[in-house]
Design a protein around this motif. Structure first.
Motif, short mmCIF file in Angstrom:
data_model
loop_
_atom_site.label_atom_id
_atom_site.label_comp_id
_atom_site.label_asym_id
_atom_site.label_seq_id
_atom_site.Cartn_x
_atom_site.Cartn_y
_atom_site.Cartn_z
N GLY A 150 67.29 91.96 5.31
CA GLY A 150 65.86 91.72 5.45
C GLY A 150 65.36 92.14 6.81
N ALA A 151 64.10 91.76 7.10
CA ALA A 151 63.49 92.16 8.37
C ALA A 151 64.21 91.51 9.55
N THR A 152 64.18 92.21 10.70
CA THR A 152 64.76 91.67 11.94
C THR A 152 63.73 91.77 13.05
N ALA A 153 63.98 91.02 14.13
CA ALA A 153 63.10 91.03 15.30
C ALA A 153 63.97 90.92 16.54
N LYS A 160 68.02 85.38 31.57
CA LYS A 160 68.82 84.72 30.54
C LYS A 160 68.28 83.33 30.23
N ALA A 161 67.83 82.62 31.27
CA ALA A 161 67.37 81.24 31.07
C ALA A 161 66.19 81.19 30.12
N LEU A 162 65.27 82.14 30.26
CA LEU A 162 64.09 82.14 29.40
C LEU A 162 64.48 82.47 27.96
N ALA A 163 65.41 83.40 27.77
CA ALA A 163 65.86 83.73 26.41
C ALA A 163 66.51 82.51 25.75
N ALA A 164 67.34 81.78 26.50
CA ALA A 164 67.97 80.58 25.95
C ALA A 164 66.94 79.51 25.62
N ASP A 165 65.94 79.36 26.48
CA ASP A 165 64.89 78.37 26.24
C ASP A 165 64.09 78.74 24.98
N GLN A 166 63.79 80.02 24.81
CA GLN A 166 63.05 80.47 23.63
C GLN A 166 63.86 80.29 22.36
N ARG A 167 65.17 80.48 22.43
CA ARG A 167 66.00 80.28 21.24
C ARG A 167 65.89 78.84 20.76
N ARG A 168 65.93 77.89 21.70
CA ARG A 168 65.79 76.48 21.30
C ARG A 168 64.42 76.23 20.67
N PRO A 191 79.89 84.58 23.98
CA PRO A 191 81.33 84.76 23.77
C PRO A 191 81.62 85.93 22.85
N VAL A 192 82.73 86.59 23.11
CA VAL A 192 83.10 87.78 22.34
C VAL A 192 83.20 87.47 20.86
N GLU A 193 83.74 86.30 20.52
CA GLU A 193 83.93 85.96 19.12
C GLU A 193 82.61 85.76 18.38
N GLU A 194 81.51 85.51 19.12
CA GLU A 194 80.21 85.32 18.48
C GLU A 194 79.43 86.62 18.33
N ARG A 195 79.80 87.63 19.07
CA ARG A 195 78.98 88.84 19.12
C ARG A 195 78.94 89.57 17.78
N GLU A 196 80.06 89.61 17.06
CA GLU A 196 80.07 90.29 15.77
C GLU A 196 79.17 89.59 14.77
N TRP A 197 79.15 88.26 14.82
CA TRP A 197 78.25 87.51 13.92
C TRP A 197 76.79 87.85 14.23
N VAL A 198 76.46 87.90 15.51
CA VAL A 198 75.09 88.22 15.88
C VAL A 198 74.70 89.59 15.35
N ARG A 199 75.57 90.59 15.53
CA ARG A 199 75.27 91.95 15.07
C ARG A 199 75.06 92.00 13.56
N GLN A 200 75.85 91.25 12.80
CA GLN A 200 75.82 91.39 11.35
C GLN A 200 74.81 90.47 10.67
N TYR A 201 74.57 89.27 11.26
CA TYR A 201 73.82 88.28 10.49
C TYR A 201 72.55 87.76 11.17
N ALA A 202 72.47 87.75 12.47
CA ALA A 202 71.27 87.22 13.12
C ALA A 202 70.08 88.12 12.80
N TYR A 204 66.94 87.29 14.35
CA TYR A 204 66.07 87.18 15.53
C TYR A 204 66.99 87.13 16.75
N VAL A 205 67.17 88.28 17.39
CA VAL A 205 68.12 88.39 18.51
C VAL A 205 67.36 88.32 19.82
#
Length: 821
Positions: A150-153, A160-168, A191-202, A204-205
Motif C-alpha cells: 500500500g501507500a507509504t510516507a 533524531k530527537a524530533l523524529a522519535a518524538d513524532q513517532r510517539r 538496531p540492525v535487527e530492526e532495519r530489515e523489518w522497517v524496509r519491508q513492512y513500515a 511511515y518511516v
C-alpha cells in the motif's frame, strides 16, 4: 597589516559570573501532590505581573529596555475535507480535537489534490496535524489494498530527537486505526535487527537527511517497494535547512525524487516551518518542485509579553585592553530563572551551548538552596547527549509541574511537545528571528498567557537589538538562504547520484544549471566516466562519503582520552586548528582536559584530564586575495563589491588566561600548516579623500577599519540567516588587489553559502545598523557589546570606536541601494 575575524573554531572568552545580589521578593508557591503548584491556570499571575516582580529592586529596574505586548487571538475552526477517511477523523476527535483550524484544513486539501504545500504558521499552531491527516488517510487507504504494502510516507526531521518524538505522536494518534499505520524510526540508532523489518513492512518511516543521504538512497534496491509506493514526503521544521546544510539537503531531495521516478512514484512534499519570509519560494528551492504556501494562522493564542533585558556594566572589572565588562547573560539568566522558580512559574531558559545549560542549572540550584532546600530538585538541564529516556523523563516532569525550571539548548527548540510552560528566557539572540520566535513560542502553548525575555549577551548584535526593538518586532522573519547550485555542494551529490543510477542527459535539469559545467570536471578528476548510457561512478568507495551534509567538511577529528583510549567526541576538521591544538583546554560534559597532541594526518587529538586555572584562546593570521569581482556598485568614490576570494589562514600561537580575571598568563607558539578557503565575499573600499573628510588619519585607520569589520560581522545575522561563526572578515589599510583601504566579509564555507551575497544586496541597511549599534553602545572606547570580537585573531588590537563611526557615516552618505538579488 590585515586584521582578521575567523568564521569558526575560536573559544568564547571566559568571564566570571557576577555575584550581584538577587532579591527574592515573592513567596514560594505552595504545592500539593507530586510537585504541582496549588494555583490553577485561572489563578496564575499574568505575564505582566511576573515581569513586574522580576524587575523589582535597584539591581533590576533599569535592565528592561523594551516591553512588547502581543494581544490574544481567537481561533477560527473549519471542517476536514470529505476525502479524509472517517476513521481518521474519528481518531483525531478521540485525541480531543473536535475540529481543525482553517489552515490545517486548507493544507490537507492541497495535499489531497496532489499539490506540495508548506504550512508556515506560528509555534503550537497545529502544523503536525495539518500534514498528518492526509498522510494517515492515505496510509489507511493503502492498508485496504489486496496486494502489496500500500501507500507509504517518509518523514524527515533535522534531529533524531524530533523524529522519535513524532513517532510517539503518530503512534498515539493512529492507535484507533489498528495495523493500518505502521510508523518506525530509521536512523543511526536503529538496531540492525530492526532495519530489515522497517524496509519491508513500515509504511511511515521517520528519519533525518543524514540517514537518507548515507543509508537509504545508496541502498535504494532494498527500499524499492517503499519508494515505489511513496505518496508523501513530510519535511518538518524546514526553516532549519539553510546555508550549506540546507543546500546539501536540497540536493539529497533531488536524488530522492530521481529514484522515486525510477520506481514509478512522484511523491507530494508536505513542509512545516516556523513563520518565514516567502516560505513558498524557500520550500520550492529546497525541494525543486512548485510549493503552495499556507501562512494565515487560524489557531488561538494567549497574550504574550516579550521583554528585552540588558545586563549592567560592571564598573569593578575590566576586560581586554581595559574595556568595560558587562555582566554575563549566563549569570543574569540564572538569577531570573531562580526568581521564576521561587514564584512557581514553569520556565525554560534557552542557552546556546551545552556548557552554558549545565552552568545555569547548577547556579540556579545553588541559589535556590539558599531559599528552600526542596527547590533545587525542581530545576534541571536539558541538552544533546542525554539518553532518549532521560530526555523523555525531563519532558514529562516539566509538563506535569514536577520540574519548574529547565536550562536547555536548542535540542528543545524544534517541535518537541512540552506544553504548559509559563515563561521562556532566551540567553542571547539565537541568530535568527525564526529561532527567536520558535523559542519564545514554547511558552503559552495551551493558549494561556506567556512571558518571554531576551537577555542580551556582550555582543554587538544583542546590544543593537535591545535598543532597537523594531528590528525584532516590526520586521518579517528573515529569508531562508540556501544555494543548491553551489558547485562545492553539487559535485559530490552528482557523484552519489551516479553511483545510485548512471546520470543521463535527462537528469541535467533536475540537478540545476551548473550540472552541465561540472560533469566534465568530474570526468577529468576521474570520479565519473561517460559511457553510452550516461555518467558512471568509477570508484570502489561509496560516493555518499565524499561529503558531510552538515557542512563541516573534511574528516572529523576524534578527541581521545590518552590514558584510556576512550572516545570523548569529535570536532569538525575545519575547527581543529583552533579548538584542539596542542596545549588547548577542552571541555567535555563538565570536565576539563588538556590537549597533549594533535595528529592532523590521523585526524585525532589526544587529551588528558586536568584542572588548569586558565582557559586558552588561539591566535592566527589571515590574508585574502580577490579571484573574481562579479558585481561592483559605486558609492560615490567608494566601491561595494561581491565576488570570489581565496582566504589563507594560519594559527600561530595561543594565549593562556586566568579563569577569574581574564588576565593573560602567557603566549605559546604553534607550528601548524596554513589552510586555504575559496569562497565568496562582499567588500568595500574607501578613498584617501573620504578618509580626510571623515578625519581618519593613518594612525587610527587600521583601528577604524578593524572596528567596522568586527561590528559588521556581528550585525550580519540580522540580515542573513547565519550565525557570526559562519562568516569571517579581514580589514586591510592597503590591500594589494584594490590598492585602497578595504574591509572584507566572507562566507566561512567552501564555495560560499549565500551570506555574503545577502550582505551585498542589503548593504545599506546592514552597514547603517552597524554604525548605529556602535554609536548606541554606552562604552567609551569599545567593548564586546560593539566592536570587540570573541574570535579576533589579533587580540582586538587595534580598534578605534569613534573612527569606525565616522568612517561608516562617510561611507553611507553616498550609498545607493544595491541591486535586488
Amino acid at each position: 597589516m590585515a586584521f582578521n575575524h575567523l568564521p569558526a573554531g575560536a573559544h568564547d572568552a571566559f568571564r566570571p559570573l557576577s555575584r550581584t545580589p538577587v532579591t527574592h521578593s515573592v513567596p514560594m508557591a505552595h504545592t500539593h501532590g507530586p510537585g504541582r503548584p496549588t494555583a490553577d491556570a485561572d489563578s496564575r499571575p499574568t505575564p505582566d505581573t511576573v515581569l513586574n516582580r522580576l524587575s523589582r529592586g535597584p539591581f533590576r529596574s533599569a535592565r528592561i529596555t523594551h516591553t512588547e505586548h502581543l494581544p490574544p487571538r481567537e481561533g477560527r475552526h473549519a471542517v476536514w475535507p470529505d476525502r479524509i477517511r472517517t476513521d481518521v477523523v474519528a481518531a483525531i476527535q478521540a485525541a480531543g480535537i473536535g475540529h481543525p483550524w482553517e489552515h490545517q484544513a486548507a493544507a490537507a486539501e492541497h495535499a489531497l489534490d496532489g499539490e506540495s504545500v508548506v504550512v508556515a504558521t506560528g509555534t503550537a499552531s497545529g502544523k503536525s496535524l495539518a500534514y498528518l491527516a492526509p498522510v494517515l488517510s492515505a496510509l489507511a487507504d493503502g492498508a485496504q489494498a489486496p496486494n502489496g504494502r500500500g501507500a507509504t510516507a517518509l518523514y524527515l526531521a533535522p534531529t533524531k530527537a524530533l523524529a522519535a518524538d513524532q513517532r510517539r505522536a503518530v503512534r498515539d494518534l493512529a492507535a484507533p486505526l489498528g495495523n493500518a499505520v505502521r510508523p518506525a524510526v530509521y536512523d543511526g540508532d536503529t538496531p540492525v535487527e530492526e532495519r530489515e523489518w522497517v524496509r519491508q513492512y513500515a509504511n511511515y518511516v521517520l528519519t533525518n537527511p543524514d540517514m537518507l543521504h548515507r543509508g537509504i538512497l545508496p541502498a535504494h534496491p532494498r527500499w524499492s517497494s517503499f519508494l515505489r509506493a511513496l505518496r508523501y514526503v513530510v519535511i518538518d521544521e524546514c526553516h532549519t535547512y539553510r546555508g550549506v546544510f540546507g543546500s546539501h539537503v536540497a540536493q539529497v531531495l533531488r536524488r530522492l525524487r530521481r529514484l522515486c521516478a525510477r520506481y514509478g512514484s512522484e511523491p507530494v512534499f508536505l513542509l512545516a516551518s516556523a513563520t518565514a519570509s516567502d516560505p513558498a519560494a524557500a520550500a520550492s528551492r529546497l525541494t525543486g518542485v512548485p510549493v503552495t504556501e499556507i501562512t494565515d494562522d487560524a489557531s488561538p493564542r494567549g497574550e504574550v509579553v516579550f521583554a528585552l533585558w540588558e545586563p549592567p556594566l560592571l564598573t569593578e572589572l575590566r576586560g581586554e585592553r581595559g574595556a568595560p565588562v558587562r555582566r554575563t547573560a549566563t549569570a543574569e539568566t540564572a538569577d531570573l530563572l531562580t526568581d521564576l522558580v521561587v514564584q512557581g512559574v514553569r520556565t525554560v531558559a534557552f542557552v546556546r551551548s551545552r556548557r552554558g545549560a549545565e552552568l545555569i542549572s547548577v547556579i540556579t540550584q545553588e541559589r535556590l538552596a539558599e531559599v528552600d532546600r526542596s527547590l533545587p530538585r525542581r530545576v534541571a538541564a536539558y541538552r544533546g547527549g542525554y539518553l532518549p529516556e532521560e530526555r523523555r523523563a525531563l519532558e514529562r516532569a516539566l509538563h506535569s509541574g514536577e520540574l519548574l525550571g529547565l536550562a536547555a539548548t536548542t535540542a528543545l527548540e524544534l517541535g518537541v511537545d512540552v506544553s504548559g510552560l509559563d515563561a521562556v528566557l532566551i540567553t542571547g539572540y539565537p541568530g535568527t528571528r525564526a529561532s527567536l520566535w520558535q523559542q519564545a513560542g514554547r511558552a503559552g502553548r495551551s493558549g494561556q498567557g506567556a512571558l518571554a525575555v531576551l537577555i542580551a549577551r556582550d555582543d554587538p548584535l544583542d546590544t543593537y537589538l535591545v535598543h532597537h526593538p523594531e528590528a525584532l518586532f516590526h520586521q518579517p522573519v528573515e529569508a531562508t538562504v540556501l544555494d543548491p547550485d553551489n558547485p562545492y555542494v553539487l559535485a559530490p551529490h552528482l557523484c552519489a547520484a551516479a553511483e545510485e543510477l548512471p546520470l543521463t542527459e535527462a537528469d541535467l535539469d533536475l540537478f540545476g544549471p551548473a550540472t552541465a559545467e561540472l560533469l566534465p570536471q568530474l570526468e577529468a578528476a576521474k570520479l565519473l566516466r561517460r559511457r553510452a548510457a550516461g555518467w558512471h561512478w568509477t570508484r570502489r568507495e561509496r560516493a555518499s562519503d565524499l561529503t558531510d551534509i552538515r557542512g563541516g567538511g573534511g574528516r572529523p577529528v576524534q578527541i581521545v582520552e590518552a590514558a584510556t583510549g576512550r572516545l570523548l567526541g569529535t570536532v569538525d576538521e575545519s575547527a581543529a586548528h583552533t579548538a584542539v591544538h596542542e596545549g588547548a583546554v577542552h571541555l567535555h560534559q563538565g570536565r576539563t582536559y588538556l590537549v597533549q597532541h594533535l595528529d592532523l594526518e590521523g585526524s585525532a587529538a589526544l587529551v588528558e584530564a586536568a584542572d588548569p586555572p586558565f582557559s586558552t584562546t588561539a591566535r592566527d593570521t589571515t590574508s585574502i586575495s580577490i579571484l573574481e569581482t562579479e558585481t561592483e556598485v559605486p558609492w560615490g568614490p567608494a566601491r561595494l563589491c561581491f565576488g570570489s576570494v581565496e582566504v589563507t589562514n594560519q594559527v600561530v600561537s595561543y594565549l593562556r588566561r586566568k579563569l577569574i580575571t581574564g588576565e593573560v598568563l602567557g603566549e605559546a607558539k604553534l607550528d601548524l600548516p596554513p589552510r586555504t578557503l575559496r569562497t565568496r565575499a562582499v567588500w568595500w573600499t574607501v578613498t584617501e579623500d573620504q578618509l580626510d573628510e571623515a578625519r581618519i588619519n593613518p594612525e587610527i585607520l587600521g583601528g577604524a577599519l578593524h572596528a567596522a569589520e568586527h561590528a559588521s560581522i556581528g550585525m550580519l545575522p540580522l540580515f542573513a540567516t547565519c550565525d557570526r561563526w559562519d562568516i569571517g572578515g579581514v580589514s586591510v589599510p592597503l590591500h594589494p588587489d584594490t590598492l585602497l583601504p578595504t574591509v572584507f566579509v566572507y562566507d566561512g564555507h567552501p564555495g560560499g553559502a549565500g551570506f555574503a551575497e545577502r550582505a551585498f544586496h542589503t548593504a545599506r541597511a546592514w552597514l547603517t545598523a552597524t554604525r548605529d549599534a556602535i554609536a548606541a553602545c554606552e562604552c567609551e572606547a569599545g567593548c564586546p557589546s560593539c566592536i570587540q570580537s570573541p574570535k579576533c585573531g589579533n587580540g582586538n588590537d587595534p580598534l578605534h570606536k569613534r573612527g569606525a563611526i565616522r568612517l561608516l557615516t562617510r561611507l553611507l552618505s553616498e550609498s545607493p541601494q544595491p541591486p535586488s538579488p
